[in-house]
Design an enzyme around this catalytic site. Sequence first.
Site, mmCIF file in Angstrom:
data_model
loop_
_atom_site.group_PDB
_atom_site.id
_atom_site.type_symbol
_atom_site.label_atom_id
_atom_site.label_comp_id
_atom_site.label_asym_id
_atom_site.label_seq_id
_atom_site.Cartn_x
_atom_site.Cartn_y
_atom_site.Cartn_z
ATOM 1 N N HIS A 181 -1.114 -1.282 -4.297
ATOM 2 C CA HIS A 181 -2.393 -0.967 -3.664
ATOM 3 C C HIS A 181 -2.483 0.546 -3.452
ATOM 4 C CE1 HIS A 181 -5.909 -2.008 -1.125
ATOM 5 N NE2 HIS A 181 -5.471 -1.070 -0.291
ATOM 6 N N GLY A 198 -8.824 4.135 6.966
ATOM 7 C CA GLY A 198 -8.540 5.563 7.146
ATOM 8 C C GLY A 198 -7.068 5.873 7.337
ATOM 9 N N PHE A 199 -6.360 4.933 7.946
ATOM 10 C CA PHE A 199 -4.963 5.208 8.276
ATOM 11 C C PHE A 199 -4.111 3.953 8.149
ATOM 12 C CE2 PHE A 199 -7.764 7.956 10.660
ATOM 13 C CZ PHE A 199 -7.291 9.213 10.309
ATOM 14 N N GLY A 200 -2.843 4.173 7.850
ATOM 15 C CA GLY A 200 -1.887 3.069 7.882
ATOM 16 C C GLY A 200 -1.384 2.877 9.302
ATOM 17 N N GLY A 201 -0.720 1.777 9.548
ATOM 18 C CA GLY A 201 -0.047 1.559 10.822
ATOM 19 C C GLY A 201 -0.927 1.168 11.992
ATOM 20 N N HIS A 206 -8.296 0.983 -4.106
ATOM 21 C CA HIS A 206 -9.206 0.749 -2.982
ATOM 22 C C HIS A 206 -9.900 2.074 -2.677
ATOM 23 C CE1 HIS A 206 -9.450 -0.309 1.623
ATOM 24 N NE2 HIS A 206 -10.641 -0.235 1.055
ATOM 25 N N SER A 237 0.852 -1.189 0.000
ATOM 26 C CA SER A 237 0.000 0.000 0.000
ATOM 27 C C SER A 237 0.886 1.238 0.000
ATOM 28 C CB SER A 237 -0.892 0.000 1.238
ATOM 29 O OG SER A 237 -1.371 1.312 1.446
ATOM 30 N N MET A 258 -9.004 8.068 -0.421
ATOM 31 C CA MET A 258 -9.844 8.486 0.720
ATOM 32 C C MET A 258 -10.388 9.885 0.478
ATOM 33 S SD MET A 258 -7.490 7.176 3.867
ATOM 34 C CE MET A 258 -6.634 5.600 3.808
ATOM 35 N N ASP A 278 -6.590 -6.537 4.276
ATOM 36 C CA ASP A 278 -5.910 -5.236 4.303
ATOM 37 C C ASP A 278 -5.940 -4.659 5.712
ATOM 38 O OD1 ASP A 278 -4.977 -2.670 3.805
ATOM 39 O OD2 ASP A 278 -6.655 -2.081 2.524
ATOM 40 N N MET A 289 -11.474 -5.997 5.444
ATOM 41 C CA MET A 289 -10.657 -5.029 6.177
ATOM 42 C C MET A 289 -10.349 -5.574 7.564
ATOM 43 S SD MET A 289 -9.969 -2.537 4.201
ATOM 44 C CE MET A 289 -9.071 -1.574 5.434
ATOM 45 N N GLY A 341 -2.805 -3.860 9.040
ATOM 46 C CA GLY A 341 -2.085 -4.428 10.181
ATOM 47 C C GLY A 341 -1.353 -5.732 9.899
ATOM 48 N N MET A 390 -12.062 4.257 -0.696
ATOM 49 C CA MET A 390 -12.722 4.486 0.593
ATOM 50 C C MET A 390 -13.419 5.829 0.483
ATOM 51 S SD MET A 390 -9.557 3.089 2.830
ATOM 52 C CE MET A 390 -8.501 3.262 1.429
ATOM 53 N N ASP A 440 -4.675 3.579 -2.017
ATOM 54 C CA ASP A 440 -5.750 3.907 -1.082
ATOM 55 C C ASP A 440 -6.313 5.283 -1.376
ATOM 56 O OD1 ASP A 440 -5.928 1.625 0.718
ATOM 57 O OD2 ASP A 440 -3.856 2.118 1.235
ATOM 58 N N GLY A 497 1.201 -2.025 4.164
ATOM 59 C CA GLY A 497 1.702 -0.664 3.955
ATOM 60 C C GLY A 497 2.887 -0.366 4.839
ATOM 61 N N SER A 498 2.605 -0.046 6.105
ATOM 62 C CA SER A 498 3.679 0.395 6.998
ATOM 63 C C SER A 498 4.735 -0.685 7.238
ATOM 64 C CB SER A 498 3.092 0.874 8.326
ATOM 65 O OG SER A 498 2.281 -0.121 8.890
HETATM 66 C C1 DX5 Z 1 -6.290 1.546 5.560
HETATM 67 C C2 DX5 Z 1 -5.857 1.240 4.145
HETATM 68 C C3 DX5 Z 1 -4.732 0.294 4.079
HETATM 69 C C4 DX5 Z 1 -3.485 0.769 4.750
HETATM 70 C C5 DX5 Z 1 -2.819 -0.422 5.320
HETATM 71 O O1 DX5 Z 1 -7.375 2.356 5.522
HETATM 72 O O2 DX5 Z 1 -6.922 0.710 3.391
HETATM 73 O O3 DX5 Z 1 -4.476 -0.151 2.757
HETATM 74 O O4 DX5 Z 1 -2.598 1.427 3.898
HETATM 75 O O5 DX5 Z 1 -1.739 0.005 6.058
HETATM 76 P P1 DX5 Z 1 -1.022 -0.955 7.106
HETATM 77 O O6 DX5 Z 1 -0.511 -2.127 6.329
HETATM 78 O O7 DX5 Z 1 0.057 -0.077 7.642
HETATM 79 O O8 DX5 Z 1 -2.038 -1.350 8.122
HETATM 80 ZN ZN ZN Z 2 -6.382 -0.260 1.446
#
Ligand code: DX5
Ligand code: ZN
Length: 218
Positions: free
Chosen positions: A31, A140-143, A64, A6, A35, A171, A135, A173, A66, A33, A193-194
């Site tokens: 991927h 909404g956020f990575g990490g 993706h 991501s 938003m 997707d 999900m 964590g 959102m 994202d 992602g992270s």
């Molecule tokens: C969250 C996104 C994910 C996000 C995953 O809203 O849809 O794709 O980037 O990030 P990690 O892998 O850090 O949880």
């Molecule tokens: Zn995503």
Amino acid sequence: MILAPSILSADFSRLGDEIGKVVSAGAQWVHIDVMDGHFVPNITIGPPVVRHVRSVTDAYLDCHLMISDPDRYIDAFAEAGADGITVHVEACTHLHRTLSRIRELGCTPGVSLNPATPLDTIEYCLDTIGLVLIMSVNPGFGGQAFIDAVVPKIEKARDLAQGKDILIQVDGGIGKENLGMVLSKGVDVVVAGSSIFNSEDPVTTIKEMFEIAREQNH
Ligand code: DX5
Ligand code: ZN
């Protein structure tokens, strides 16, 4: 395993390099994202960025969305070069129509479910679905931390897709520590992602992730 890094956690000032790095390490998908600050409490990127990403890679672009009322934008993402377009079931009034339109545009129609959303919301659309995205964090956020309570839903999605041309994607964590567990539930596509972009060396991290998958014959 199809690995879909991501780019939400990538360095956007060097996006082309970041994508080149993960693709050369073996990631088959990118991927993206999207938003809107309405469906989720964050704002990211739109079709112009997808168009530029398209020009620097042949990798599968997994968009993706959102966003609320995604029907307004799916044509624009398809035109920008998306390969797959995933919408949220919670954001669609006429899910079957939206997925059919994505397929008509030549993209793989995906449907995503928030952690709290039950699987039966998509039960009557299976004929139009190419990918189910479970999900494992609230979008909404990575990490964020993986929500263990969604694991039974991953297993149920696998059962639902049995014998059909439907990929199961997870997707949120996911990193080396829980990748094996996620794959053991029958997941086809893993988003990370992270755990990739914030690692010391994303290339090594990706290679280690594929090693974990190989050990499990994925
Ligand atoms: C969250 C996104 C994910 C996000 C995953 O809203 O849809 O794709 O980037 O990030 P990690 O892998 O850090 O949880
Ligand atoms: Zn995503």
